[in-house]
Design a protein around this motif. Structure first.
Motif, PDB file in Angstrom:
ATOM      1  N   THR A  55       0.818  -1.215   0.000  1.00 44.51           N
ATOM      2  CA  THR A  55       0.000   0.000   0.000  1.00 44.51           C
ATOM      3  C   THR A  55       0.853   1.268   0.000  1.00 44.51           C
ATOM      4  OG1 THR A  55      -0.182   0.097   2.421  1.00 44.51           O
ATOM      5  CG2 THR A  55      -1.843  -1.191   1.230  1.00 44.51           C
ATOM      6  N   THR A  56       2.125   1.139   0.347  1.00 41.50           N
ATOM      7  CA  THR A  56       3.051   2.288   0.318  1.00 41.50           C
ATOM      8  C   THR A  56       4.246   2.014  -0.583  1.00 41.50           C
ATOM      9  OG1 THR A  56       4.367   1.492   2.194  1.00 41.50           O
ATOM     10  CG2 THR A  56       2.439   2.878   2.696  1.00 41.50           C
TER      11      THR A  56
ATOM     12  N   THR B 267      -0.353   5.791   2.733  1.00 42.03           N
ATOM     13  CA  THR B 267      -0.981   4.574   2.232  1.00 42.03           C
ATOM     14  C   THR B 267      -1.910   4.939   1.077  1.00 42.03           C
ATOM     15  OG1 THR B 267      -0.880   3.474   4.373  1.00 42.03           O
ATOM     16  CG2 THR B 267      -2.516   2.666   2.812  1.00 42.03           C
TER      17      THR B 267
END
Length: 481
Positions: A300-301, A344
């Motif tokens: 997500t990052t 995120t």
């Protein structure tokens, strides 16, 4: 070694992920450097999406001629000119690559450095290029180094230039007489079927029982039966040995029916890919990796652990697809550019397509993922065998399964084998991404007669299943059974 000016962000790789990361990072800083050994041009344009679809397009044209008799049309005197087929593949491939090269040429030359980079320490990169060796100090780094075919080393030593990977196919000057294709994933299936339809003698060998990526047991079994009937396919085959005999390759394999051997012009290894991370000196940056050498990261990052290094594209070994690589690059580039403000990002709905015939598509969460997560879901299904438009055009093979969540009635995912799956997959991915319920999806218009009416049938079946009380769990059953 002559140091290069210090930069805020160094991006290793100028493919789809690297270019996306570069554009995103520049929204936050101009001190960006993209490092790539060359030749420039993305995997998709050079050896992936585009040239494979050019070969498939030629195969579809040949198959349409072969299949014309079912419509009462007899075609005489057809000849497949392999040299002309491959000349068009190469010419159009070069055209697509040219577009990518034009994009790279428009990048400020001070933002580009040609060479192979590796970590010396967490912030310093040694770059070996055509103009010598340089050192780059970067506050943050994005690894977008892509992947490469993973081929058994003993095959290479035994076969030499008679062993090929998909990259090599698109430089052919003519079609060969015969090819053994090992690997029944997307690449192996697409190329084996295309070559078969273009008159090449093909043998497709797979280690397991499946053909393609479908995870729904019923659909996977249907795919196996379908391709068993239309391709020279041997599933659950173990390659015992390969040998070179002059300008031919002898492949020996074992299956349930015994031991077999056959000669071919080439062996095409479609046995998977491995990330290009092994030569990056990741140990000097203190980056933890899994057993395959992929840095441990948050999807997500795209951040690797708690470091200042980010991962993107095929090097992450998550979903090796162009649109996923571009999304990875955007997430990694933005987070590297605005570091330490790491955010995120919500990922788009998963979507994958295999351009075989019948096509395969998967949208949203797969049957395997839903089952593994213990999700309470129901399935709506349709067969294309008697679906109106599919029968009209003579492509009435396959089925579609749509998964909906019990309670919320939201669409969760879909898997399919059938006509126009590339388009149906998009429609369902969009509905899933909008968090539509089965009732909201059914409220949309469906023209007649179109293949999309099959989606409506599957949605109606799903609605009926969701309206029915969930059966009590049984021993050995999984959610969705």
């Amino acid at each position: 070694m002559t140091p290069v000016s210090e930069v805020d962000v160094a991006i290793l790789g100028a493919g789809s992920a690297g270019l996306s990361a570069y554009r995103a990072a520049r929204e936050h800083t101009e001190r960006v450097l993209m490092i790539d050994p060359g030749p420039y041009g993305t995997t998709c344009a050079r050896v992936g999406c585009m040239p494979s679809k050019l070969l498939i397009a030629a195969a579809e044209a040949a198959h349409a001629v072969d299949d014309a008799a079912r419509f009462g049309i007899d075609v005489q005197g057809v000849c497949i000119d392999g040299a002309r087929v491959m000349a068009r593949v190469r010419a159009e491939r070069d055209r697509f690559v040219g577009f990518v090269l034009d994009d790279i040429e428009r990048i400020d030359p001070t933002h580009r450095l040609q060479g192979s980079a590796r970590f010396v320490d967490p912030h310093r990169l040694q770059v070996d290029g055509p103009r010598g060796t340089a050192v780059v100090r970067a506050d943050r780094v994005v690894l977008a180094t892509g992947s490469r075919p993973d081929v058994p080393a003993d095959w290479r030593s035994a076969l030499g230039d008679r062993l090929i990977v998909n990259d090599d196919v698109f430089d052919w000057q003519d079609l060969p007489r015969s090819v053994a294709v090992v690997g029944t994933g997307a690449i192996g299936l697409e190329l084996a079927q295309a070559l078969h339809r273009l008159g090449v003698r093909v043998r497709l060998l797979g280690r397991g029982p499946k053909v393609g990526p479908l995870s729904d047991p019923a659909l996977a079994a249907l795919a196996a039966r379908t391709f068993d009937a239309s391709l020279p396919l041997q599933r659950e085959a173990t390659v015992l040995r390969v040998e070179r005999l002059g300008d031919e390759v002898a492949v020996h394999w074992r299956s349930a029916s015994g031991t077999h051997g056959e000669r071919f012009d080439f062996l095409l290894a479609a046995t998977g890919r491995r990330p290009n991370t092994d030569a990056l000196g990741l140990e000097h940056a203190g980056l933890a990796c899994d057993d395959d050498g992929v840095p441990l990261h948050d999807s997500t990052t795209m951040r690797i652990g708690g470091s200042h290094v980010f991962l993107a594209g095929d090097a992450s070994d998550d979903r090796p697809l162009l649109h996923e690589a571009a999304d990875d690059g955007l997430i990694a580039g933005h987070n590297a550019g605005r570091y330490p403000d790491v955010r995120t990002e919500r990922r788009r709905t998963p979507l994958a397509v295999v351009f075989c015939e019948p096509q395969i598509a998967m949208a949203g969460r797969s049957h395997r993922e839903l089952t593994a997560a213990g999700t309470r879901f129901a399935t709506g299904a349709v067969s294309f065998e008697n679906q109106g438009r599919s029968r009209v055009i003579g492509r009435n093979v396959g089925a579609l399964h749509i998964y909906g969540e019990r309670g919320t009635r939201r669409l969760l995912g879909a898997e399919m084998l059938g006509p126009a799956a590339e388009h149906l997959g998009h429609l369902l991915a969009w509905s899933i991404g909008r968090h539509e319920t089965v009732d909201e999806a059914l409220a949309q218009p469906f023209y007649h007669p179109v293949i999309e009416e099959g989606v409506r049938t599957a949605l109606r079946q799903l609605r009926k299943a969701l309206d029915t009380a969930e059966p009590p769990p049984c021993e050995g059953c999984s959610p969705g059974d």
